[in-house]
Write an enzyme that holds these catalytic residues in place. Structure first.
Site, short mmCIF file in Angstrom:
data_model
loop_
_atom_site.label_atom_id
_atom_site.label_comp_id
_atom_site.label_asym_id
_atom_site.label_seq_id
_atom_site.Cartn_x
_atom_site.Cartn_y
_atom_site.Cartn_z
N ARG A 88 0.86 -1.23 -0.16
CA ARG A 88 -0.41 0.12 -0.03
C ARG A 88 1.08 1.05 -0.26
NH1 ARG A 88 -2.18 -0.84 4.72
NH2 ARG A 88 -1.13 1.00 5.83
N TYR B 253 -15.73 18.32 -14.09
CA TYR B 253 -16.54 17.10 -14.60
C TYR B 253 -17.50 16.91 -13.21
CZ TYR B 253 -17.06 12.23 -14.10
OH TYR B 253 -17.50 10.87 -13.44
N ASP C 261 -6.61 20.23 -12.92
CA ASP C 261 -7.24 18.78 -13.43
C ASP C 261 -6.20 19.06 -15.07
OD1 ASP C 261 -7.75 17.06 -14.60
OD2 ASP C 261 -9.99 16.78 -13.85
N LYS D 65 -8.13 8.52 -18.78
CA LYS D 65 -8.35 8.85 -20.05
C LYS D 65 -7.32 8.34 -21.13
CE LYS D 65 -12.34 9.71 -18.00
NZ LYS D 65 -11.90 9.39 -16.86
#
Length: 391
Positions: free
Chosen positions: A56, A108, A180, A205
């Site tokens: 992790r 978004y 972003d 994306k």
């Protein structure tokens, strides 16, 4: 925390896309970064290990991806997450109850949902403004403002924020500028070089580019911020698995090649749409008719494959969406395949109707993500889809 290799900064973008952050496997000499599919690491002795204790916190495959994207963005530190929203949620954990964030009003839908439905109930406060005007950002700042968060270009209205101006406003108020960069990618825009403090992506994306994983990534320069974000990454644990990290790392190797074709197709499709529908109905920063075309040219080196077009009514939009064959009706964007969607009912369904109406995001607005297919096939598909468009 994951720092880039210093010699990765000296090469061109394409060379860094292929090599930055990676070295041949020291055990086998494998040129491709191995998928370190492990949850834990054997220690040599009590308190003695090779820099890895539990996956992790750190994983070599993930670290290679983090170094790679950090290099492409021109940053020093990279952090990969299990999704774009997991990335943003972790970034927001840098702040605390009572802090105020100025956010672009056209972001978004998932960003708005996270802020409006979750984080504001934990004590963070948000103001939504049209960040095309730096003065509106400045007017929304308060003594408690800790961050200005923008998308540029925005999803789906393709608004641009002047990043230099936004950084100046944020920094005068002792706030961070968080950008972003999903739509533009570091191939066409590098916000850190324009004054941003943190840049982040939905790696799902363009960075991955093949629509076969979900992930997010953040890049920054400040060492103290990086230490804090590394702690959050490990403590909250919104990390990607090694295979998903490897898939993005595979994708970034062709980012420069894919973005050129996305851009070429975007320009041709936008020009066709403008001729068919009128320039005022087509939202694409690469069109000279775009009101922020000059800004786009000054802070972007290309315009990409994202286009929105206003068809006026839901019925007209449905006519096109139901007739496409090469474009596929689906959410998401940035893959090699072309996609088409109706944001008001899909990606931005969680945004209140009055806010969408105020921005001009109605049920007649469709969004296209131009893939890397042959341009003439995309244009022929749109010719077929727009044929017989209702009046």
């Amino acid at each position: 925390m994951t720092r880039i290799f210093e010699d990765d900064l000296r090469s061109g973008f394409g060379t860094r896309a292929i090599h930055a952050g990676q070295r041949p496997d020291p055990v086998s000499g494998a040129i491709m970064t191995p998928i370190y599919q492990t949850s834990t690491y054997v220690q040599d002795a009590l308190g003695q290990h090779k820099g890895y204790e539990y996956a992790r916190g750190k994983n070599p495959t993930r670290e290679a991806l983090e170094r790679n994207v950090a290099s492409l963005e021109g940053g020093r530190h990279g952090f990969a997450f299990g999704s774009g929203m997991g990335c943003l949620d972790s970034i927001m954990k840098l702040f605390r109850a009572g802090d105020h964030v100025v956010c672009g009003e056209n972001v978004y839908g998932g960003t708005f949902r996270l802020f409006d439905k979750l984080l504001q109930h934990l004590g963070l406060r948000f103001s939504y403004v049209d960040t095309r005007d730096p003065q509106r950002i400045a007017d929304a700042m308060t003594p408690e403002t800790r961050a200005v968060l923008v998308e540029t270009p925005t999803n789906p209205l393709m608004w641009l924020t002047d990043l230099r101006a936004a950084a100046d406003v944020a920094h005068r108020g002792n706030a961070l500028l968080i950008v972003d960069n999903t739509f533009a990618t570091p191939y066409f825009q590098r916000p850190l070089e324009l004054g941003a403090d943190i840049v982040w992506h939905s790696a799902t994306k363009y960075l991955n580019g093949h629509s076969d994983m979900v992930g997010g990534i953040a890049v920054l320069n400040d060492d103290d911020l990086a230490t804090r974000l590394q702690f959050i990454l490990n403590a909250a644990g919104a990390v990607p698995g090694p295979f998903d990290s490897w898939l993005v790392l595979r994708g970034t190797k062709t980012l420069h090649l894919r973005m050129r074709q996305h851009d070429a197709n975007g320009r041709r499709v936008a020009a066709w749409l403008a001729q068919r529908m009128g320039e005022d109905r087509v939202y694409y920063p690469g069109l000279e008719s775009h009101p922020q075309y000059a800004l786009a040219k000054s802070q972007m080196s290309g315009f990409g494959g994202m286009i929105s077009v206003e068809l006026g009514t839901k019925a007209r939009a449905a006519h096109v969406l139901e007739r496409v064959r090469v474009f596929s009706l689906a959410e998401s964007l940035g893959g090699v395949e072309s996609l088409i969607s109706l944001p008001a009912l899909m990606t931005h369904a969680s945004v209140p109707a009055d806010k969408k109406d105020a921005m001009g995001m109605g049920e007649g607005l469709i969004r296209l993500s131009c893939g890397v297919e042959d341009t003439e096939d995309l244009l022929a598909d749109l010719e077929h889809a727009f044929d017989g468009l209702p009046g």
